[in-house]
Scaffold this active site. Sequence first.
Site, PDB file in Angstrom:
ATOM      1  N   ALA B  79       6.846 -54.310  16.069  1.00 35.94           N
ATOM      2  CA  ALA B  79       5.965 -53.241  16.556  1.00 35.94           C
ATOM      3  C   ALA B  79       5.101 -53.689  17.735  1.00 35.94           C
ATOM      4  O   ALA B  79       4.764 -52.885  18.605  1.00 35.94           O
ATOM      5  CB  ALA B  79       5.092 -52.726  15.423  1.00 35.94           C
ATOM      6  N   THR B  80       4.734 -54.966  17.765  1.00 32.32           N
ATOM      7  CA  THR B  80       3.926 -55.432  18.904  1.00 32.32           C
ATOM      8  C   THR B  80       4.718 -55.285  20.201  1.00 32.32           C
ATOM      9  O   THR B  80       4.202 -54.777  21.202  1.00 32.32           O
ATOM     10  CB  THR B  80       3.488 -56.897  18.685  1.00 32.32           C
ATOM     11  OG1 THR B  80       2.580 -56.929  17.583  1.00 32.32           O
ATOM     12  CG2 THR B  80       2.793 -57.463  19.919  1.00 32.32           C
ATOM     13  N   GLN B 187       2.410 -48.589  10.360  1.00 28.67           N
ATOM     14  CA  GLN B 187       1.929 -48.496   8.984  1.00 28.67           C
ATOM     15  C   GLN B 187       2.463 -47.263   8.255  1.00 28.67           C
ATOM     16  O   GLN B 187       2.558 -47.271   7.033  1.00 28.67           O
ATOM     17  CB  GLN B 187       0.396 -48.456   8.956  1.00 28.67           C
ATOM     18  CG  GLN B 187      -0.263 -49.751   9.371  1.00 28.67           C
ATOM     19  CD  GLN B 187       0.011 -50.905   8.416  1.00 28.67           C
ATOM     20  OE1 GLN B 187       0.372 -50.702   7.265  1.00 28.67           O
ATOM     21  NE2 GLN B 187      -0.143 -52.129   8.897  1.00 28.67           N
ATOM     22  N   ALA B 208      10.301 -53.230  10.830  1.00 32.14           N
ATOM     23  CA  ALA B 208      10.961 -53.263   9.518  1.00 32.14           C
ATOM     24  C   ALA B 208      10.128 -53.973   8.462  1.00 32.14           C
ATOM     25  O   ALA B 208      10.192 -53.630   7.287  1.00 32.14           O
ATOM     26  CB  ALA B 208      12.317 -53.964   9.647  1.00 32.14           C
ATOM     27  N   HIS B 209       9.324 -54.953   8.880  1.00 37.01           N
ATOM     28  CA  HIS B 209       8.740 -55.824   7.858  1.00 37.01           C
ATOM     29  C   HIS B 209       7.586 -55.188   7.085  1.00 37.01           C
ATOM     30  O   HIS B 209       7.159 -55.719   6.068  1.00 37.01           O
ATOM     31  CB  HIS B 209       8.326 -57.174   8.464  1.00 37.01           C
ATOM     32  CG  HIS B 209       7.037 -57.188   9.200  1.00 37.01           C
ATOM     33  ND1 HIS B 209       5.867 -57.592   8.603  1.00 37.01           N
ATOM     34  CD2 HIS B 209       6.741 -56.867  10.459  1.00 37.01           C
ATOM     35  CE1 HIS B 209       4.893 -57.518   9.496  1.00 37.01           C
ATOM     36  NE2 HIS B 209       5.391 -57.075  10.624  1.00 37.01           N
ATOM     37  N   THR B 247      20.959 -60.046  23.670  1.00 43.61           N
ATOM     38  CA  THR B 247      21.941 -59.828  22.597  1.00 43.61           C
ATOM     39  C   THR B 247      21.241 -59.288  21.359  1.00 43.61           C
ATOM     40  O   THR B 247      20.210 -59.819  20.942  1.00 43.61           O
ATOM     41  CB  THR B 247      22.643 -61.154  22.259  1.00 43.61           C
ATOM     42  OG1 THR B 247      23.302 -61.619  23.440  1.00 43.61           O
ATOM     43  CG2 THR B 247      23.666 -60.974  21.142  1.00 43.61           C
ATOM     44  N   CYS B 332     -14.490 -64.704   9.606  1.00 44.21           N
ATOM     45  CA  CYS B 332     -13.772 -65.974   9.486  1.00 44.21           C
ATOM     46  C   CYS B 332     -12.265 -65.756   9.485  1.00 44.21           C
ATOM     47  O   CYS B 332     -11.503 -66.677   9.676  1.00 44.21           O
ATOM     48  CB  CYS B 332     -14.209 -66.727   8.230  1.00 44.21           C
ATOM     49  SG  CYS B 332     -13.681 -65.947   6.698  1.00 44.21           S
TER      50      CYS B 332
END
Lengths: 119, 397
Positions: B79-80, B187, B208-209, B247, B332
């Site tokens: 997506a990035t 999302q 996909a992830h 490819t 953090c």
Amino acid sequence: MSRYPQQVVAYFHRPVCSGGTMLQGEAGSVEQGAWIAIAADCEAGQLKNVGFHAFACPHIIAACHWAVEVLEGAPVQALQDIQLDKLQQEFEIPVEKAGKLLILKDAFTSCYAAAGSVT
Amino acid sequence: MTDDLKETVYLDYAATTPVDPRVRDCMVMCLEQSEGFGNPASSTHVYGEQAAVVIRQAAIDVATLINASPDELVWTSGATESDNLAVLGAAHFKAMKGRHIVTVVTEHKAVLESCAQLEQEGFTVTYLRPDGTGLISAKDLAAALRPDTTLVSVMHANNETGVVQDIGAIGSVCRQHDVLLHVDAAQSIGKLPVDVIAQQIDLLSFNAHKACGPKGVGALYLNRERIRRIEPLLYGGGQQRGIRPGTLAVHQIAGMGEALRILGDEMEAEASRVSCLRDRLWQGIGQLPGVVLNGHPEQRLCSILNVSVAGVEGESLQFALDGLAVSSGSACNSSSGEPSYVLRSLGLSDQLAEASIRFSLGRFTTEADIDQAIKLFTRALAYLQALSCGASMKVNG
């Protein structure tokens, strides 16, 4: 698997002890990212029931637990002898948290100042 | 699996998801010598042809889910890359028409930093601010459009809060003003219906992830009626009409196709199941002192629950939740060292933004997981609130 040193993991979960009522001091604020209040009693110049409340990161909470344990039974003078470099080493406190360590020191110093007005 | 993993409840599906075994099997098949390992661009022999068939089937499965044509998809690494390709590629391609972009301050960094890059190049970007629930209005968007606006980029569901924008209304405004609409659906894909025709979406990014598929593969939908081409980020090879040469990763794409096919089949039942689990979680923790819900109470994904806790320090909250894999808004955890910019833009104080936890649920989340999460969260809060009682009083005035 923790990204915190074992000492922090071990001390962080110590039971909460609010401390005594005779000596009280505090430093920092929520806005500063750390607020620490120290409380203890004093009998014959020795610290009893040393405890604290804190709004702080795990490193500082662990350091507070360690410090109040060490101070139990120590002379009142020990409140202002907290050694930051030792705490920093013991808990591997990152340099970017140096400001929060100073707040811890100020809280103990403030508690010591209260001893002056009591004794 | 290590003991740490076994003992930790995973509620971070908005970060990534485990691969569904059906997807894994499909991918493994493509890695077998006897199956589709060939280069789909090698049209002169059967290996290439076989790989091309696998790619085609994946494109059909993915396109079906969003009501697009398979030929309108460009495969990417995730997506990035899709966001970068959409924002930079469309803005560059339309630069002769205008150099004004509109987006939202709560977008993913993949969009915001692409916009920052465009600003470096002399483009102007208007950043819309959402209301306190995370929503933007179509009216505010319309007011921000200018004659030289070429692109609007708005995410479907926010990755931190799960707040869902009314993409149909936004698409309608964009179409009326003849401005391209890019939607980051990383999302929402498979959790909410996405229909690029009905919602008038011109570019759609997803991967996909987040959908029980593999990492390292995503897609960009390009509405061929509205935009024939965008400027590529990569050069060489000419694959995918030169828009994204290189490819094709056949096994990754096959995995994405299978993952999204499963989503299409199971979306309705799964959304209902996950929604019940999320509500169970909120019922369990929502009544605890100091806990507040972040984002719109209704217009949000079924899978995300984002809460803040008053008077508790963020890093310690995350630390005390040992045994729970969740995301935190604590500085953090952020590369910038600042609390969540998304929550800050909803008007939360630094303290509340820092002491925020995003629970995100998914396909393999069970009731037992939720009950364990409630137990761990309750215990952590009780400890930290006892520890910081003075601070709580200060926060509450």
